[in-house]
Write an enzyme that holds these catalytic residues in place. Structure first.
Site, PDB file in Angstrom:
ATOM      1  NE  ARG A   1      -2.184  -0.928   3.620  1.00  0.00           N
ATOM      2  CZ  ARG A   1      -3.480  -0.813   3.246  1.00  0.00           C
ATOM      3  NH1 ARG A   1      -4.003   0.354   3.016  1.00  0.00           N
ATOM      4  NH2 ARG A   1      -4.248  -1.863   3.168  1.00  0.00           N
TER       5      ARG A   1
ATOM      6  CB  ALA B   1       8.147  -0.582  -2.882  1.00  0.00           C
ATOM      7  CG  HIS B   2       6.187   2.630   0.166  1.00  0.00           C
ATOM      8  ND1 HIS B   2       6.611   3.919   0.004  1.00  0.00           N
ATOM      9  CD2 HIS B   2       7.248   1.958   0.667  1.00  0.00           C
ATOM     10  CE1 HIS B   2       7.851   4.033   0.421  1.00  0.00           C
ATOM     11  NE2 HIS B   2       8.274   2.851   0.820  1.00  0.00           N
ATOM     12  CG  ASN B   3       3.584   6.056  -1.874  1.00  0.00           C
ATOM     13  OD1 ASN B   3       3.939   5.483  -0.851  1.00  0.00           O
ATOM     14  ND2 ASN B   3       2.609   6.930  -1.891  1.00  0.00           N
TER      15      ASN B   3
END
Lengths: 344, 344, 344
Positions: B218, B239-241
């Site tokens: 997330r 990974a995130h973003n």
């Protein structure tokens, strides 16, 4: 509940001979920590550190090579291959504990033939599936339809076996591993990708062990096959239509692309990447993190680097690269010398 | 239960034309193994091996390029893109078998809107979750609260979808994949790390396919997004973003660090590693095992190596490295020549 | 249900000081998107882009370094480490929502001591297992026999914990992770591989976080240990007998081979591969995709490449390699010059 064997029995098991007094053995241990009742081993009894430690060893038996010439009060079990003998003895003293019983949550699927002696909680199995005698299906395992699993195989928790997959006997599949998911094949049209058909199967032969969270994809049209006695570590990715021979060893996080062939008795390190349609010949050893180009044939011998080269070449080349600063310096000096001559 | 189509129907489906007699087709196969009733394809009908094999082919139809000029008794289906036509036909002949029914173990969560036509055994779904029509939720899937999943999406066994994630329609998520776990972000204080907040979301658009045992984290504060029609292989880490565009292809075991952007129509090989805040532009193709540094912009074209370089440069550089032994020899000779001149 | 704090309360929490008017804060956000009621942070308030954006910021509070000298109507919270303060505040405003209750499907195992406040659906736990107060066991988790799990630990869905594993308190294990599977050790006999005993344990100390789909294998004879406060990303592989110290950080897809030691406060990038029996000393930082050879000792400092070298050396060497075309050219010119002199 503890198993126990006399050293003389373990000598018979391993084809070794006992020097010293017979004793009861109840467990195995590493050499440094072996306590009374425990058996341990040493592969190279030559070095001083070992001889010093041996003086205070509490072990009840020490497995050593046939050629070992050691003075000690610890009973010795002399064998051809101490590590192999130790592993054989470990199997006797610490055997896998076969479970039995089917969990109340298990719904036997239609047209199936489930002979497994253990089915854990919340397991699901599809229609037309066969599971052999003694096989152990741990909790949360998902097994599709038209699957065949041999005898004495252990499928650990939360593994997923898709439809139409075949797994042999005496296999071990560790937790979270997925067998038979679609291969990664798409065809690009004008506007988008569509899936190339992934309707083949996976065949895993007897005595294969696969680590945790690994993936073996089904063949696109034919089969993906893993040969008898092959051992595969955690988080390994085996793509569609890969053919792996017998007694191959593949370490963690290695990825093998579609239709690549690995012949029997090859050894593959960790984090190796192989392109598609490559062939690794019997007797090849590929070092960790190496990269094999698509279509490449890797012959017997030791290989390393990306793209893979024979280890000797790789080392020579690395030495050349490390020597670049000096080479540059030499060229500079030559230049200066030549310029100094110029005015002559 | 077998689907069956006339070649003339398949010609209409693929915009192709039939040469030879019409026949009933019941399945697809690889060219080498095609049996009566089966259709197969060939991309490059020029080579001799193919012409030899064709003489004994049992296939009932062969898909070939428009330009193919082949003498054979096998009926031909001429199309612009044989592999694409073959994949289209495979979808017709071997369609996904949509399941229906909700397993008795399924507790419909509060405030939810579950329209899925299939919910397997031992599935869990959180509150306030929406699942669209026809969607297939296989056994052991975990779906959090406030999740939205579109129509006709297939979530294979033992996948885990955390809270607040949104997945589109016509997606396929293979077994064991985890979507929406916390991103890997910590802040180091004097004595220990504490977690940087990971309270964002994941948005997966329509027609995305993700392989087995992959992870999509997330967003830390915002969202991680995967664009329409993107295809992701097994054991990929996102990974995130991270922001991934449309029709991107990412092969197995690739890892993409936080906040990196991959624009539409990029192609990423297997075991590629990307640092954070990098950008891969539309039209870029990155070879397997390549490494993209944090912040790097990778323009359209083919790239390879760590750190990534244009493939041409990479190859030139590799050739230079391979030539180092000779270069060293040359410098040695120059030195000798110069020294021989010295006494003059 | 929303938590809310005054800026003055957050100042007390973080040891910071408020400049401007006090206000109610209900949430956190990134600087670019912060809305009224939200608090955000900035690490380096110097650059122009920030100053321009600040003019229109809707944030109710901005956390800045002590030294920041900014003119703005937005209330400022001045602290030593803005990112750390932001993370602390995020924990207050968006705390983990502790769940409670045991799902009806949970069968309490014999001789166990289960104090967990939450046990999700379809969880299985073996005999003689202890689970501490407040601990959260999500749906589909498998926990073996003789396992110990501390207080306030969160085990996300579909994780698998094998027998005899010990996990501390305040840990977080993300979905699909497998702890305690057999290490990858075999001994080759004349005809096949047999398993080297894998009868050790795994010990995970307090405050460890492990990402999704990772693997931590049990020790062969001894233990695999992960020290207090260590943070491990997704798809990481930790082999048998690895010893990891405290506050170590390991990014995604890294693999660590058997018996390797990573001392406290080391930082390991993503896709790093480490051979067995290596040692990474405290203070070492290893860049992504690096490769550590078996037995290698990696001292404090920054390292990169395969085999790993100090980053400076790696960069110098890379520069030399990039300069090879010119070096070759120079040698060619020298040759020519020398040949031109020959006729003298």
């Amino acid at each position: 509940m503890t198993q126990s064997f006399k050293i003389s029995e373990l000598a018979a098991l391993t084809g070794g001979s006992l020097t010293g007094e017979d004793a009861e053995i109840t467990g195995i241990a590493a050499f440094e920590t072996a306590a009374p009742g425990q058996i341990t081993f040493i592969e190279k009894p030559g070095d001083e550190k070992f001889i010093e430690q041996l003086k205070t060893s509490q072990a009840s038996c020490l497995i050593v090579p046939l050629t070992a010439d050691i003075e000690t009060s610890v009973p010795l079990l002399k064998v051809k291959n101490p590590k192999f003998a130790f592993a054989l003895i470990a199997e006797k003293l610490h055997p896998y504990k076969w479970k039995s019983g089917w969990h109340k949550s298990f719904d036997v699927p239609e047209n199936s033939d489930i002979r497994a002696s253990f089915v854990g909680a919340f397991v699901t199995v599809g229609e037309n599936t066969y599971i052999g005698e003694s096989t152990q299906i741990y909790a949360g395992v998902r097994i599709g339809a038209n699957v065949s699993i041999g005898k004495c195989t252990i499928i650990h928790s939360n593994c997923v076996i898709y439809d139409n997959v075949s797994i042999g006997g005496d296999c071990v599949i560790h937790a979270g591993t997925v067998i038979g998911a679609d291969g990664f094949g798409y065809v690009r049209g004008d506007e988008k990708y569509i899936k190339f058909p992934q309707i083949g199967t996976v065949v895993i032969e007897d005595e294969v062990e696969i680590g945790a969270n690994s993936c073996v994809d089904r063949g696109a049209l034919g089969e993906t096959r893993i040969g008898r006695g092959t051992k595969i570590d955690n988080q390994v990715q085996i793509a569609h239509n890969v053919q792996i021979g017998e007694r191959v060893v593949i370490a963690a996080q290695t990825g093998i692309s579609g239709s690549t062939v690995i012949e029997s008795d090859a050894v593959i390190g960790g984090q190796v990447g192989m392109g598609d349609h490559a062939r690794v010949k019997s007797g090849a050893i590929i070092g960790s993190q190496a990269g094999v180009l698509p279509g490449k044939i890797v012959r017997a011998g030791v290989w390393w680097g990306t793209p893979v080269q024979p280890l000797d070449e790789y080392k020579r080349q690395n030495a050349h690269v490390k020597g670049l600063a000096r080479l540059k310096e030499e060229v500079k000096e030559l230049k200066k010398k030549l310029e100094n001559k110029e005015p002559e």
